[in-house]
Design an enzyme around this catalytic site. Sequence first.
Site, PDB file in Angstrom:
ATOM      1  N   PRO A 100       0.831  -1.215   0.000  1.00 30.47           N
ATOM      2  CA  PRO A 100       0.000   0.000   0.000  1.00 30.47           C
ATOM      3  C   PRO A 100       0.866   1.266   0.000  1.00 30.47           C
ATOM      4  O   PRO A 100       1.886   1.318   0.679  1.00 30.47           O
ATOM      5  CB  PRO A 100      -0.804  -0.107   1.294  1.00 30.47           C
ATOM      6  CG  PRO A 100      -0.620  -1.490   1.795  1.00 30.47           C
ATOM      7  CD  PRO A 100       0.591  -2.067   1.158  1.00 30.47           C
ATOM      8  N   GLY A 104       3.347   3.972   5.301  1.00 33.81           N
ATOM      9  CA  GLY A 104       4.435   3.650   6.218  1.00 33.81           C
ATOM     10  C   GLY A 104       5.010   2.261   6.027  1.00 33.81           C
ATOM     11  O   GLY A 104       5.792   1.806   6.846  1.00 33.81           O
ATOM     12  N   LEU A 105       4.633   1.584   4.929  1.00 32.65           N
ATOM     13  CA  LEU A 105       5.187   0.240   4.700  1.00 32.65           C
ATOM     14  C   LEU A 105       6.348   0.257   3.707  1.00 32.65           C
ATOM     15  O   LEU A 105       6.785  -0.785   3.233  1.00 32.65           O
ATOM     16  CB  LEU A 105       4.093  -0.729   4.231  1.00 32.65           C
ATOM     17  CG  LEU A 105       3.052  -1.105   5.284  1.00 32.65           C
ATOM     18  CD1 LEU A 105       2.090  -2.142   4.742  1.00 32.65           C
ATOM     19  CD2 LEU A 105       3.707  -1.649   6.559  1.00 32.65           C
ATOM     20  N   GLY A 106       6.823   1.439   3.393  1.00 27.44           N
ATOM     21  CA  GLY A 106       8.045   1.543   2.585  1.00 27.44           C
ATOM     22  C   GLY A 106       7.843   1.285   1.103  1.00 27.44           C
ATOM     23  O   GLY A 106       8.770   0.836   0.419  1.00 27.44           O
ATOM     24  N   SER A 107       6.654   1.580   0.579  1.00 35.52           N
ATOM     25  CA  SER A 107       6.392   1.233  -0.827  1.00 35.52           C
ATOM     26  C   SER A 107       7.366   1.936  -1.770  1.00 35.52           C
ATOM     27  O   SER A 107       7.870   1.316  -2.714  1.00 35.52           O
ATOM     28  CB  SER A 107       4.946   1.525  -1.209  1.00 35.52           C
ATOM     29  OG  SER A 107       4.755   2.900  -1.408  1.00 35.52           O
ATOM     30  N   ALA A 109      10.485   3.005  -1.247  1.00 41.03           N
ATOM     31  CA  ALA A 109      11.830   2.415  -1.170  1.00 41.03           C
ATOM     32  C   ALA A 109      11.845   1.013  -1.776  1.00 41.03           C
ATOM     33  O   ALA A 109      12.829   0.614  -2.413  1.00 41.03           O
ATOM     34  CB  ALA A 109      12.302   2.363   0.281  1.00 41.03           C
ATOM     35  N   ALA A 110      10.740   0.266  -1.608  1.00 34.09           N
ATOM     36  CA  ALA A 110      10.693  -1.096  -2.156  1.00 34.09           C
ATOM     37  C   ALA A 110      10.643  -1.062  -3.686  1.00 34.09           C
ATOM     38  O   ALA A 110      11.327  -1.846  -4.355  1.00 34.09           O
ATOM     39  CB  ALA A 110       9.495  -1.843  -1.596  1.00 34.09           C
ATOM     40  N   ASP A 151      14.378   3.138   5.815  1.00 28.55           N
ATOM     41  CA  ASP A 151      13.575   2.338   4.873  1.00 28.55           C
ATOM     42  C   ASP A 151      14.457   1.627   3.852  1.00 28.55           C
ATOM     43  O   ASP A 151      14.350   0.410   3.657  1.00 28.55           O
ATOM     44  CB  ASP A 151      12.574   3.241   4.113  1.00 28.55           C
ATOM     45  CG  ASP A 151      11.356   3.580   4.949  1.00 28.55           C
ATOM     46  OD1 ASP A 151      11.451   3.488   6.189  1.00 28.55           O
ATOM     47  OD2 ASP A 151      10.324   3.944   4.360  1.00 28.55           O
TER      48      ASP A 151
HETATM   49  O1  PMV Z   1       8.150   6.191   5.771  1.00 26.42           O
HETATM   50  P1  PMV Z   1       7.561   5.995   7.121  1.00 26.42           P
HETATM   51  O2  PMV Z   1       6.156   6.413   7.247  1.00 26.42           O
HETATM   52  O3  PMV Z   1       7.810   4.607   7.648  1.00 26.42           O
HETATM   53  O4  PMV Z   1       8.322   6.952   8.156  1.00 26.42           O
HETATM   54  C1  PMV Z   1       9.675   7.019   8.221  1.00 26.42           C
HETATM   55  C2  PMV Z   1      10.134   7.094   9.634  1.00 26.42           C
HETATM   56  C3  PMV Z   1      10.497   8.464  10.152  1.00 26.42           C
HETATM   57  O5  PMV Z   1      11.329   8.212  11.282  1.00 26.42           O
HETATM   58  C4  PMV Z   1       9.247   9.195  10.608  1.00 26.42           C
HETATM   59  C5  PMV Z   1      11.249   9.325   9.150  1.00 26.42           C
HETATM   60  C6  PMV Z   1      12.615   8.803   8.788  1.00 26.42           C
HETATM   61  O6  PMV Z   1      13.156   9.286   7.767  1.00 26.42           O
HETATM   62  O7  PMV Z   1      13.185   7.971   9.512  1.00 26.42           O
END
Ligand code: PMV
Length: 312
Positions: A100, A104-107, A109-110, A151
Amino acid sequence: MTRSAVRASAPGKVILFGEHAVVYGEPAIAAPVTQVRATARVEPASTDSGLRLVAADLGESYTLAAAPPGAPLALAARLTLDHLGVSIPDAVLIVQSTIPIASGLGSGAAVSTAVVRALAGFVGGLLKPAEVSDLVYETEKIHHGTPSGIDNTVIAHERAVYFVRGKSPELLSVGAPIRLVVADTGLPSPTKRLVGHVRAGWQSETARYEALFERIGDIVREARRLIEAGDSPALGPLMDENHALLDNLGVSSSTLNRLTDVARRAGAFGAKLSGAGRGGNLVALVDAENVAEVADALKRAGTVRTIETVVQ
Ligand code: PMV
């Protein structure tokens, strides 16, 4: 040169402890979520056609030469080719993802990791996970502004990591499997905005914010010890406390507070928001006996998706 098709993929990720404080030099722990993945496939194309990038889920398609400015797929492709010192191949690169977006699941970067791996494989380049991670970090800057790098690190290594900004990541040896329910609020979690919100708070109330970051850092160090010792139920109270501290940083929401309570009442050992906050995902620590009950309670309480995963 005749090249054959190459396919590569990369998992999602979840932050177990330490988000936000990690931006200020404290450690954080993250783990891959292998149930969701981004996949890239590169196929040879006719001579002089250049490299076509296709984001199948978004219905986008463009050549590398004519890519829209700032397009992360194009940046990932360009960085990979430059790093390997090879020219643009005649090929079609197709990306798909079951992760998704913006939760916050790293889409992001993945997807970039899958692109880097597939393209490197196609042109015959060998990249170590740390090299992949560094290339993906450059694309992360588009999404995040000032990403800590967690990530790209956890996704490129596909292992649970103990991460401190600017240092080599430490791969964790997980003493006993950690069972999690990852549940999506369905609400957006705009990372860049929330990181900016924390920064504004830190600028106006520096001492209070730094005390919160330090306490989060202590939790992460203790969590690492318990993870390595295989004492996963004891992580529950640390998750609860980390969530309360994130709430104090102003990145939780009434929905996240309610849903983490639902998880605890259904038997989870602990629960917290995961990632940037406000919306996005929460993570609940469970075991084989209570996993179904916790997942069902979260679904009934309105989460749009739950993923059951095991960190090992
Ligand atoms: O991408 P997310 O939603 O998992 O958030 C990243 C985590 C933070 O600590 C909020 C930002 C970061 O760059 O580490």
